[in-house]
Structures are given as structure tokens and as C-alpha cells.
Design a protein around this motif. Structure first.
Motif, PDB file in Angstrom:
ATOM      1  N   GLY A  75       3.859  -0.153   3.695  1.00 32.82           N
ATOM      2  CA  GLY A  75       3.145  -1.095   4.564  1.00 32.82           C
ATOM      3  C   GLY A  75       2.883  -0.544   5.928  1.00 32.82           C
ATOM      4  O   GLY A  75       1.909  -0.928   6.584  1.00 32.82           O
ATOM      5  N   ASP A  76       3.731   0.376   6.403  1.00 31.11           N
ATOM      6  CA  ASP A  76       3.507   0.973   7.717  1.00 31.11           C
ATOM      7  C   ASP A  76       3.349   2.493   7.636  1.00 31.11           C
ATOM      8  O   ASP A  76       3.225   3.166   8.657  1.00 31.11           O
ATOM      9  N   SER A  77       3.386   3.055   6.409  1.00 31.96           N
ATOM     10  CA  SER A  77       3.133   4.487   6.219  1.00 31.96           C
ATOM     11  C   SER A  77       2.649   4.684   4.789  1.00 31.96           C
ATOM     12  O   SER A  77       2.644   3.749   3.983  1.00 31.96           O
ATOM     13  N   ASP A  78       2.239   5.923   4.506  1.00 28.18           N
ATOM     14  CA  ASP A  78       1.743   6.217   3.160  1.00 28.18           C
ATOM     15  C   ASP A  78       2.868   6.563   2.200  1.00 28.18           C
ATOM     16  O   ASP A  78       2.624   6.867   1.038  1.00 28.18           O
ATOM     17  N   GLU A  79       4.100   6.498   2.656  1.00 22.39           N
ATOM     18  CA  GLU A  79       5.239   6.803   1.799  1.00 22.39           C
ATOM     19  C   GLU A  79       5.323   5.776   0.668  1.00 22.39           C
ATOM     20  O   GLU A  79       5.200   4.570   0.888  1.00 22.39           O
ATOM     21  N   VAL A  80       5.535   6.282  -0.545  1.00 26.08           N
ATOM     22  CA  VAL A  80       5.576   5.407  -1.709  1.00 26.08           C
ATOM     23  C   VAL A  80       6.908   4.674  -1.766  1.00 26.08           C
ATOM     24  O   VAL A  80       7.973   5.285  -1.759  1.00 26.08           O
ATOM     25  N   ALA A  81       6.818   3.348  -1.821  1.00 26.97           N
ATOM     26  CA  ALA A  81       8.024   2.523  -1.861  1.00 26.97           C
ATOM     27  C   ALA A  81       8.344   2.070  -3.275  1.00 26.97           C
ATOM     28  O   ALA A  81       9.511   1.924  -3.634  1.00 26.97           O
ATOM     29  N   THR A  82       7.315   1.874  -4.089  1.00 26.00           N
ATOM     30  CA  THR A  82       7.517   1.372  -5.448  1.00 26.00           C
ATOM     31  C   THR A  82       6.266   1.652  -6.260  1.00 26.00           C
ATOM     32  O   THR A  82       5.228   2.065  -5.713  1.00 26.00           O
ATOM     33  N   ARG A  99      -2.428  -1.411   0.859  1.00 28.59           N
ATOM     34  CA  ARG A  99      -1.079  -1.239   0.331  1.00 28.59           C
ATOM     35  C   ARG A  99      -1.008  -0.151  -0.745  1.00 28.59           C
ATOM     36  O   ARG A  99       0.088   0.184  -1.207  1.00 28.59           O
ATOM     37  N   ILE A 100      -2.159   0.395  -1.141  1.00 27.27           N
ATOM     38  CA  ILE A 100      -2.184   1.352  -2.253  1.00 27.27           C
ATOM     39  C   ILE A 100      -2.158   2.771  -1.692  1.00 27.27           C
ATOM     40  O   ILE A 100      -3.083   3.207  -1.011  1.00 27.27           O
ATOM     41  N   ALA A 101      -1.074   3.478  -1.973  1.00 28.87           N
ATOM     42  CA  ALA A 101      -1.011   4.886  -1.591  1.00 28.87           C
ATOM     43  C   ALA A 101      -1.849   5.726  -2.550  1.00 28.87           C
ATOM     44  O   ALA A 101      -2.642   6.571  -2.134  1.00 28.87           O
ATOM     45  N   GLN A 142       0.855   3.395  -7.055  1.00 27.71           N
ATOM     46  CA  GLN A 142       1.902   3.730  -6.096  1.00 27.71           C
ATOM     47  C   GLN A 142       1.660   2.920  -4.817  1.00 27.71           C
ATOM     48  O   GLN A 142       0.611   3.033  -4.183  1.00 27.71           O
ATOM     49  N   ILE A 143       2.627   2.095  -4.473  1.00 27.08           N
ATOM     50  CA  ILE A 143       2.482   1.165  -3.341  1.00 27.08           C
ATOM     51  C   ILE A 143       3.265   1.706  -2.150  1.00 27.08           C
ATOM     52  O   ILE A 143       4.429   2.106  -2.287  1.00 27.08           O
ATOM     53  N   ASN A 144       2.614   1.712  -0.986  1.00 27.57           N
ATOM     54  CA  ASN A 144       3.269   2.250   0.202  1.00 27.57           C
ATOM     55  C   ASN A 144       4.191   1.214   0.852  1.00 27.57           C
ATOM     56  O   ASN A 144       4.290   0.067   0.408  1.00 27.57           O
TER      57      ASN A 144
END
Length: 249
Positions: A195-202, A233-235, A191-193
């Protein structure tokens, strides 16, 4: 003649024990015979023809007369049945214990997404296949394999795209256990964040080659390439359970 006399003598003893028990119960030879075989001749044939009942009929006769086979056959003079002081409950006992209802496993929303640009191990920028991921949206619940009873926080995903063929084909379902540590060689959901938060983008579905405090190295099969991602980059990185663990835990 001697043979016929011997038979009659032996079986008269059986009838002599049956007769007073029938009298005590107030039933006739015909009625007793009907209860045991559904036919009227069993007791009459014992008395008149010297026929001996088979084992099943003898047991049934003893039960009807409230006595024992041993008494009817002359093995004891005590006609009373012996009852155990320990009763057997009619209540069904479930030896397996109480059944615990296990929840299903949520199949979370995933989908194809634009490729992600990453750096391969040679330092070249390459594009790898990625997926969208919505952990709050459950497509449906899938049945939990018996080997995973009690396991918490499991989720399942659809595999999309062709990057991990032939290991994972599009449309297959994988079960993921966030509680099991990942190791080199495992197939993983990364799960990739943003870049500026831990929210998963992809998310990426790949094979883990190695990881350290700075980066992780992943592999895909189609097209074949190995690449790295910075740990920042890894959540989260979760392990996809192989078939052996789905079957045996």
C-alpha cells in the motif's frame, strides 16, 4: 543325368573363380568355409556336390576373398572390389545438434495466510482467501517441460486453500510465466503490494475477469464471488500456464 550335368557345370564356374583367389590369399577351402559358416564343408560342397551358397554366405565369401558377388557369379571378369572415394566417418554425428542444458523452474515459497478484505462487484466488503509469497525462497527446483525450453523468468507455486477448487486443489503446483501477457479468462497470480511501496505483501490466485487503468476484477470459485481491486494495490499480475501451453508451448 542331363539335370545333374547341368548343375555340375554351372557350379564348377563358381568354384573356378573361388580357387585362384584362395591361392592368392594362401588359405584352404576348409579355412575359408570355417570363416564363413563356422563349419568346414561349404567350399568342398560347392566343388563336389554342386551346392550353391545362400545370399548371406555368398556375400561373406566375397568379402573374405576381397572380391565381389558379381565376380563370383560370373557377372564380370573384374575381381577387384570397388571402393568409394567418399569415406564414412566413424565419428558419431548427432543430428539433433548440441544438447543445451535447460535450468529447472524454482518452486517459490508460498503458504496459507489470513483472508483479505475486498469489495465485491455489488459494493459489499467480503473476505477472500490469500497466500503468503516469498520469491527469494525456493522450496526446490522442478523439471522444465520440453515445451518451455528457452522461456525465461518462470517460477512455480503451490496452490493453498480451497477457493479455486475444483480448478486448483490444495497441494497442486502451477507454473507461472511473467513474460506472457494476461487476458480476461486467464488464471493469474496477483501480487499485492503493502500500500505504501511496491514490496509484495501477499498474493491471490484467482481468475481474471477484466481489468482497466483503475481496477481489476477477479473471480474465485469457493465460495463463488467476484470482486475488484484498485490497480494501485497491484505490484504484478502473472499468468498461470494452462495444460495446453505446458505441453505444446
Amino acid at each position: 543325368m542331363a539335370e545333374g550335368a547341368a548343375k555340375s557345370s554351372n557350379d564348377t564356374g563358381l568354384f573356378d573363380r573361388i580357387e585362384p583367389l584362395m591361392a592368392d590369399l594362401g588359405i584352404s577351402a576348409r579355412e575359408l568355409s570355417l570363416r564363413i559358416t563356422g563349419k568346414p564343408d561349404l567350399v568342398r560342397d560347392i566343388r563336389r556336390k554342386g551346392h550353391k551358397p545362400n545370399a548371406d554366405n555368398l556375400h561373406a565369401m566375397a568379402n573374405e576373398l576381397g572380391t565381389t558377388v558379381e565376380y563370383l557369379m560370373g557377372g564380370t571378369d573384374d575381381a577387384e572390389q570397388v571402393f568409394s572415394e567418399v569415406g564414412v566417418s566413424d565419428t558419431h554425428v548427432d543430428w539433433r545438434g548440441s544438447e543445451r542444458v535447460e535450468p529447472g523452474i524454482p518452486l517459490v515459497g508460498t503458504g496459507d495466510c489470513a483472508d483479505l478484505e475486498v469489495c465485491d462487484t455489488s459494493g459489499q466488503m467480503v473476505r477472500v482467501e490469500r497466500s503468503s509469497f516469498d520469491s527469494d525462497y525456493h522450496v526446490r527446483m522442478i523439471a522444465r517441460p520440453p515445451a518451455l525450453r528457452g522461456a525465461r523468468d518462470l517460477y512455480a507455486i503451490y496452490f493453498h486453500g480451497e477457493s479455486m477448487e475444483p480448478r486448483f486443489a490444495p497441494g497442486e503446483v502451477g507454473i507461472v510465466d511473467p513474460g506472457r501477457p494476461v487476458r480476461s479468462g486467464d488464471y493469474v497470480v496477483v501480487q499485492i503490494n503493502t500500500g505504501d511501496s511496491d514490496e509484495v505483501a501477499t498474493v491471490l490466485v484467482k481468475r481474471l475477469i477484466a481489468m482497466n487503468a483503475r481496477e481489476i476484477t477477479l473471480e474465485q470459485f469457493n465460495p463463488a464471488l467476484t470482486f475488484t481491486l484498485e490497480r494501485t494495490r497491484i505490484a504484478r499480475i502473472h499468468r498461470i500456464l494452462p495444460q495446453t501451453e505446458l505441453l505444446f508451448g
